[in-house]
Design a protein around this motif. Structure first.
Motif, PDB file in Angstrom:
ATOM      1  N   LYS A 295      70.358 -33.730  33.256  1.00 59.63           N
ATOM      2  CA  LYS A 295      71.429 -33.950  34.227  1.00 59.63           C
ATOM      3  C   LYS A 295      72.557 -34.794  33.627  1.00 59.63           C
ATOM      4  CE  LYS A 295      69.293 -32.276  38.012  1.00 59.63           C
ATOM      5  NZ  LYS A 295      67.955 -31.976  37.468  1.00 59.63           N
ATOM      6  N   LYS A 296      73.772 -34.530  34.074  1.00 58.83           N
ATOM      7  CA  LYS A 296      74.907 -35.405  33.805  1.00 58.83           C
ATOM      8  C   LYS A 296      75.182 -36.184  35.084  1.00 58.83           C
ATOM      9  CE  LYS A 296      77.169 -32.550  30.281  1.00 58.83           C
ATOM     10  NZ  LYS A 296      76.395 -31.294  30.383  1.00 58.83           N
TER      11      LYS A 296
ATOM     12  N   ILE B   8      77.608 -38.548  37.396  1.00 56.15           N
ATOM     13  CA  ILE B   8      78.915 -39.109  37.776  1.00 56.15           C
ATOM     14  C   ILE B   8      78.620 -40.340  38.619  1.00 56.15           C
ATOM     15  CG2 ILE B   8      81.076 -38.698  38.998  1.00 56.15           C
ATOM     16  CD1 ILE B   8      80.462 -35.657  38.637  1.00 56.15           C
TER      17      ILE B   8
ATOM     18  N   HIS C 121      80.037 -28.077  38.395  1.00 56.69           N
ATOM     19  CA  HIS C 121      79.047 -28.402  37.354  1.00 56.69           C
ATOM     20  C   HIS C 121      77.671 -28.504  38.012  1.00 56.69           C
ATOM     21  CE1 HIS C 121      82.221 -29.363  34.370  1.00 56.69           C
ATOM     22  NE2 HIS C 121      82.887 -29.742  35.455  1.00 56.69           N
TER      23      HIS C 121
ATOM     24  N   ASP D 285      74.871 -28.955  36.768  1.00 63.82           N
ATOM     25  CA  ASP D 285      73.940 -29.901  36.153  1.00 63.82           C
ATOM     26  C   ASP D 285      74.329 -31.359  36.427  1.00 63.82           C
ATOM     27  OD1 ASP D 285      76.252 -29.862  34.650  1.00 63.82           O
ATOM     28  OD2 ASP D 285      75.229 -29.912  32.706  1.00 63.82           O
ATOM     29  N   THR D 286      75.233 -31.595  37.398  1.00 64.49           N
ATOM     30  CA  THR D 286      75.680 -32.960  37.679  1.00 64.49           C
ATOM     31  C   THR D 286      75.022 -33.523  38.934  1.00 64.49           C
ATOM     32  OG1 THR D 286      77.591 -32.157  38.922  1.00 64.49           O
ATOM     33  CG2 THR D 286      77.936 -32.665  36.591  1.00 64.49           C
TER      34      THR D 286
ATOM     35  N   ARG E 136      71.372 -33.896  45.091  1.00 57.81           N
ATOM     36  CA  ARG E 136      72.359 -34.150  44.020  1.00 57.81           C
ATOM     37  C   ARG E 136      73.298 -35.314  44.334  1.00 57.81           C
ATOM     38  NH1 ARG E 136      75.588 -28.969  42.700  1.00 57.81           N
ATOM     39  NH2 ARG E 136      76.233 -30.285  40.941  1.00 57.81           N
TER      40      ARG E 136
ATOM     41  N   CYS F  20      74.853 -43.376  32.610  1.00 63.32           N
ATOM     42  CA  CYS F  20      75.668 -42.373  33.294  1.00 63.32           C
ATOM     43  C   CYS F  20      76.603 -41.670  32.320  1.00 63.32           C
ATOM     44  CB  CYS F  20      76.455 -43.029  34.427  1.00 63.32           C
ATOM     45  SG  CYS F  20      75.370 -43.703  35.712  1.00 63.32           S
ATOM     46  N   THR F  21      77.210 -40.601  32.760  1.00 61.69           N
ATOM     47  CA  THR F  21      78.069 -39.784  31.902  1.00 61.69           C
ATOM     48  C   THR F  21      79.524 -40.208  31.983  1.00 61.69           C
ATOM     49  OG1 THR F  21      76.553 -37.952  32.349  1.00 61.69           O
ATOM     50  CG2 THR F  21      78.636 -37.410  31.254  1.00 61.69           C
TER      51      THR F  21
ATOM     52  N   LEU G 243      82.840 -33.837  30.927  1.00 57.40           N
ATOM     53  CA  LEU G 243      81.492 -33.360  31.237  1.00 57.40           C
ATOM     54  C   LEU G 243      81.050 -32.236  30.307  1.00 57.40           C
ATOM     55  CD1 LEU G 243      81.748 -33.342  35.147  1.00 57.40           C
ATOM     56  CD2 LEU G 243      80.268 -34.846  33.779  1.00 57.40           C
TER      57      LEU G 243
END
Length: 490
Positions: free
Chosen positions: A254-255, A257, A285, A287-288, A311, A328-329, A392
């Motif tokens: 996972k990314k 935010i 996205h 995968d976020t 999510r 975190c990303t 991302l």
């Protein structure tokens, strides 16, 4: 703001009553009650935030200062290496006291530290940061503000500092009354933490330490503080390594935010743009995951949770904030109110703090949260989302941007050097950029958010019992709401 006229009239009526009580109490030499009413009025003015100076309260503050504080020494009798540091907040690591105390200790000053009695034995990090220094710890009670004035003044008299720092909440009338009295005797520096809102005591200091140009512009333009009193003093985000407390979800693949701070900073925008941005990024996205750390009205976050099951998460603020940021990303700054300290934490963790600014905002006045803050600011949702998409999707680009932002931060050693300049030559290496700014739209958000419960919170408090006779309904209502409705007021 015609649509809010009833709310404004009610607030102004309560403020008028509090100011009348202050004046009448001073005339009767009931200084405790006068200070209680003045403190309540100042707190409401901060929450209301429609103007930055109140001439009536400033006049009353001067009168109380002259009546209660009688300096017993002159400038020539001060101890040159002694600095008094008054801290209304009494936090441990939060905000700015720790980094100032750490710097003053390293610079070799004898420090007379004063804070509220409730903070005694609850500041381990602060004590650790100055463990090799010469610090004398003092605690005062806020229960009786008349006594508090005398207690703070007695510490000035006992130690005769040559310099004093006023690091105060916007409503701390007692401390400001004391600081006003030592004009021309002790060199007084205000640390302007609440640079965006009303605060009492606009002339209770000789120099105003601003952490960004925005605050300096507000001080000069709206508070009427002479530019020669303004000193630009950026800060760095203090953090001591902490054990990472984990995430409330499985982050594998996972990314993340991340955003955080008091949730009210994300509310009040007619376009609800903060949440529009989050929604677009989650849609674009798969995968976020969105994570928010903070408390308050989380109704908008709940809407996102319902739309994106599994999510979207909200957690309370945590001591491992830096470590959380590292996991975190990217960081999405709050909007319509920007979080300056969180922006610095993000940069320190090499995460890009994407920041939406309002149309017509000037980048120049908002510098010094980051030295090149314009590189993370975006004037519209589309451009911010486009940059977030790139961050991302491109790991190399993300790491390169994060490393560049890390270089922007002032280091602890540089902070010490600049603070010494501020104390000795009353300027730093950072350039003040004073320009006229319009805060009308920003201040409007305060009217929208203002709620009647603030009156109960501020006036009907345990340390303002002198006001029971003037506001019996508020005290009764607060007790009822607390017991029956389980209302929680900070």
């Amino acid at each position: 703001m015609e649509e809010y006229s009833d709310k404004i009239n009610k607030i102004e009526k309560v403020l008028g009553k509090l100011k009348s009580i202050t004046g009448t109490s001073i005339a009767k030499k009931n200084y405790r009650k006068a200070l209680d009413a003045m403190t309540a009025a100042a707190f409401i003015l901060e929450e209301y935030n429609q103007y930055y100076v109140d001439d009536d309260l400033e006049k009353y503050l001067s009168t109380i200062s002259k009546d209660l504080v009688k300096p017993g020494f002159n400038k020539g009798e001060t101890e040159q290496n002694c600095v008094l540091f008054y801290d209304s907040f009494g936090f441990d690591t939060r905000a700015l006291a720790l980094i100032y105390m750490h710097a003053l200790s390293n610079l070799g000053y004898k420090i007379i530290y004063i804070t509220k009695i409730e903070s005694k034995d609850s500041q381990p990090e602060l004590h650790n940061a100055v463990k090799d220094g010469n610090v004398i710890w003092n605690y005062v009670s806020y229960d009786n503000r008349h006594t508090e004035v005398l207690d703070i003044a007695s510490l000035f008299e006992k130690y005769k500092p040559s310099k004093a720092f006023l690091y105060s909440t916007p409503d701390d009338a007692s401390a400001m009354a004391v600081f006003k009295a030592y004009e021309g005797i002790v060199e007084r520096f205000k640390i302007n933490l609440t640079d965006h809102a009303f605060w009492l005591g606009h002339d209770a200091f000789d120099y105003n330490l601003e952490f960004r140009n925005y605050g300096a512009c507000v001080s000069v333009t709206y508070r009427g503080i002479p530019e020669q009193k303004e000193i630009l003093m950026p800060f760095y985000p203090y953090h001591r390594p902490a054990d990472f407390q984990g995430l409330p979800f499985d982050s594998e693949g996972k990314k993340i935010i991340f955003s955080g701070g008091s949730i009210y900073k994300t509310l009040g925008d007619p376009g609800n743009r903060f949440y529009v941005i989050v929604e677009r990024l989650l849609e674009g996205h798969d995968d976020t995951v969105f994570l928010y750390a903070g408390t308050g009205d989380d109704s908008e976050i709940i809407k996102l949770q319902n739309k994106f099951p599994g999510r979207v998460y909200r957690i309370d603020e945590r001591k491992d904030l830096f470590e959380l940021m590292e996991h975190c990303t990217l960081y999405l700054n709050t909007f319509p109110m920007v979080g300056g300290l969180m922006m610095q934490f993000a940069a320190d963790a090499r995460k890009v703090p994407l920041t939406l600014i309002k149309e017509g905002s000037s980048n120049d006045v908002n510098k010094e949260n980051l030295l090149h803050q314009e590189t993370v600011e975006y004037g519209d949702v589309d451009s911010l989302v486009a940059e977030a998409d790139k961050l991302l999707s491109d790991e190399d680009y993300r790491e390169q941007r994060g490393a560049a932002l890390k270089e922007d931060l002032i280091s602890p050693s540089r902070f010490e050097e600049e603070l010494q300049k501020a104390l000795t030559v009353h300027k730093t290496s950072y350039e003040l950029k004073i320009q006229k700014i319009d805060t009308t739209e920003f201040r409007k958000q305060y009217i929208i958010r203002f709620k009647d419960q603030i009156f109960r919170q501020v006036i009907a408090s345990g340390n303002k019992k002198t006001l029971i006779g003037d506001f019996p309904g508020l005290f009764v209502q607060k007790t009822y709401n607390k017991i029956v409705k389980k209302e929680k007021l900070n």
